[in-house]
Design an enzyme around this catalytic site. Structure first.
Site, short mmCIF file in Angstrom:
data_model
loop_
_atom_site.label_atom_id
_atom_site.label_comp_id
_atom_site.label_asym_id
_atom_site.label_seq_id
_atom_site.Cartn_x
_atom_site.Cartn_y
_atom_site.Cartn_z
N GLY A 1 11.12 -11.60 8.90
CA GLY A 1 12.12 -11.79 10.06
C GLY A 1 12.24 -11.29 11.46
CD GLN B 1 14.72 -7.04 15.09
OE1 GLN B 1 14.08 -8.63 14.65
NE2 GLN B 1 13.74 -6.16 14.24
CB CYS C 1 15.94 -2.89 10.76
SG CYS C 1 15.88 -3.72 12.81
CG LEU C 2 10.12 -5.77 11.62
CD1 LEU C 2 9.16 -6.92 11.91
CD2 LEU C 2 9.38 -5.07 10.45
CG HIS D 1 18.30 -8.55 9.37
ND1 HIS D 1 18.97 -6.48 8.48
CD2 HIS D 1 17.85 -7.57 10.15
CE1 HIS D 1 17.63 -6.18 9.36
NE2 HIS D 1 17.37 -6.81 10.22
CD GLU D 2 15.83 -11.19 11.48
OE1 GLU D 2 15.72 -11.11 13.16
OE2 GLU D 2 15.12 -10.35 10.62
CG HIS E 1 18.12 -7.47 15.10
ND1 HIS E 1 17.80 -6.74 15.59
CD2 HIS E 1 17.44 -8.30 14.15
CE1 HIS E 1 17.13 -5.88 14.71
NE2 HIS E 1 16.98 -7.22 13.34
O1 K1U Z 1 14.72 -8.32 11.78
C1 K1U Z 1 13.70 -8.00 11.62
O2 K1U Z 1 14.19 -6.47 11.80
C2 K1U Z 1 13.30 -7.71 10.21
C3 K1U Z 1 13.88 -7.08 9.12
C4 K1U Z 1 14.17 -8.32 8.03
C5 K1U Z 1 15.28 -8.54 7.20
C6 K1U Z 1 14.95 -7.68 5.64
C7 K1U Z 1 15.47 -6.86 4.62
C8 K1U Z 1 16.67 -7.64 4.39
C9 K1U Z 1 17.02 -8.42 5.90
C10 K1U Z 1 16.43 -8.80 6.40
C11 K1U Z 1 12.16 -7.36 7.74
O3 K1U Z 1 11.44 -8.18 7.69
S1 K1U Z 1 11.70 -5.27 7.78
C12 K1U Z 1 10.59 -5.42 6.38
C13 K1U Z 1 10.32 -6.26 4.78
O4 K1U Z 1 11.48 -6.31 4.41
C14 K1U Z 1 9.94 -6.80 4.47
C15 K1U Z 1 8.29 -6.13 5.07
C16 K1U Z 1 7.14 -6.46 4.08
C17 K1U Z 1 7.34 -7.67 3.10
C18 K1U Z 1 8.59 -8.48 2.53
C19 K1U Z 1 9.70 -7.56 2.98
ZN ZN Z 2 15.98 -5.82 11.94
#
Ligand code: K1U
Ligand code: ZN
Length: 172
Positions: free
Chosen positions: A48, A53, A95-96, A137-138, A141
């Site tokens: 997401g 972001q 979270c990225l 989560h999104e 943000h």
């Molecule tokens: O919004 C963001 O920072 C993105 C975040 C979203 C998220 C992750 C976990 C739970 C709820 C929301 C991410 O994508 S972090 C990376 C991640 O979860 C992932 C990366 C590669 C493969 C699978 C998952």
């Molecule tokens: Zn995030």
């Protein structure tokens, strides 16, 4: 594939601001931005990404929780949670904007989200499990809320201090 965008990290103040609704006349900007956000999310990689972001204070989110081999991109304009389950679930989140930081977050197991698609049509989506966590989560943000805000102050400060140290050590 569109060009990627740089992702903002904590403590950028943009990540703590409230994003503005997408309005009439924003269509072309939002279409182009969502393409670049999807490219950025896939490259990260993530499941997401919210417009703040990448430095855009707009209520726009992209999500794809599907397998890499079968992409199912979702673009949500002006999303809002309109119903949530009483049942809660704990899931580890990342979270990225907080690279290499993870924490267990308790949220409603199921949510219903109302949003507009890129063509302006009104849509609803119901998600549970990972999809529910990702939608929440999104949308957080867009309101300047980060997953670490759900952790104890002790845990949050420990993780944020570790992140600040790591980011300082990275070459520019
Ligand atoms: O919004 C963001 O920072 C993105 C975040 C979203 C998220 C992750 C976990 C739970 C709820 C929301 C991410 O994508 S972090 C990376 C991640 O979860 C992932 C990366 C590669 C493969 C699978 C998952
Ligand atoms: Zn995030």
């Amino acid at each position: 594939m569109s060009e990627t965008l740089p992702i903002l990290y904590v403590p950028s103040p943009i990540l703590r601001a409230k994003a503005k609704p997408v309005g009439p006349g924003d269509e072309e900007r939002v279409r182009a931005l969502s393409e670049r956000m999807l490219a950025t999310m896939y490259a990260a990689p993530g499941i997401g990404l919210a417009a703040p972001q990448v430095g855009e204070l707009l209520r726009l989110v992209v999500i794809d929780i599907g397998p890499k081999e079968a992409p199912t991109p979702l673009v949500l304009v002006n999303p809002e949670v309109v119903a949530e389950s009483r049942e809660m679930a704990v899931r580890e989140e990342g979270c990225l904007s907080l690279p290499n930081i993870f924490g267990d977050v308790k949220r409603p197991f199921q949510v219903k989200v109302r949003y507009q698609a890129l063509d302006g049509s009104r849509q609803e989506i119901e998600g549970e499990g990972l999809m529910s966590a990702c939608l929440q989560h999104e949308i957080d943000h867009l309101n300047g809320v980060l997953f670490v805000d759900y952790l104890s102050a002790l845990k949050r400060n420990m993780l944020l201090r570790r992140l600040a140290k790591e980011l300082k050590m990275k070459p520019a």
